[in-house]
Design an enzyme around this catalytic site. Structure first.
Site, short mmCIF file in Angstrom:
data_model
loop_
_atom_site.label_atom_id
_atom_site.label_comp_id
_atom_site.label_asym_id
_atom_site.label_seq_id
_atom_site.Cartn_x
_atom_site.Cartn_y
_atom_site.Cartn_z
N CYS A 49 0.83 -1.21 0.00
CA CYS A 49 0.00 0.00 0.00
C CYS A 49 0.87 1.26 0.00
O CYS A 49 1.50 1.57 1.00
CB CYS A 49 -0.91 -0.05 1.22
SG CYS A 49 -1.75 1.50 1.60
N CYS B 150 0.01 3.90 2.59
CA CYS B 150 0.41 3.44 3.93
C CYS B 150 1.88 3.77 4.18
O CYS B 150 2.25 4.24 5.25
CB CYS B 150 0.20 1.93 4.07
SG CYS B 150 -1.50 1.40 3.87
#
Length: 107
Positions: free
Chosen positions: A29, A32
């Site tokens: 991600c 993230c």
């Protein structure tokens, strides 16, 4: 900042005397990864007020299911064993500070 797994999540987060900011994330991600340095800074600055715990949803799918994680990054505030707030997606430092201040209390 700590990592939590399905095995120790309740001990680290739900039974914590301090509020906990839980970061649901995954290695693939991008947002993230972009949020991680900001969370590191936050962990240091708010060390007395709260703990920050990261949960890798790839390694802990039952936790993602338990908290109905539909997208990441997802930040949860847990106080006294209950979720009190959640925020989804990438956040600027100022938005993150505002989210923490509103739900945890200022540093």
């Amino acid at each position: 900042m700590r990592n939590a797994t399905e095995q120790d999540f309740d001990e680290i987060v739900m039974k914590n005397a301090k509020p906990v900011l839980v970061d649901f994330w995954a290695p693939w991600c991008g947002p993230c990864k972009a949020l991680a340095p900001t969370l590191e800074e936050l962990a240091e600055e708010y060390a007395d007020e709260m703990d920050i715990v990261k949960v890798n949803i790839d390694e802990n799918p039952k936790l993602a299911e338990r908290f109905a994680v539909r997208g990441i990054p997802l930040l949860l505030i847990v106080k006294e064993g209950a979720e009190t707030a959640r925020a989804f997606g990438t956040m600027s430092r100022s938005r993150l500070d505002a989210f923490v201040d509103a739900n945890v209390g200022g540093a």
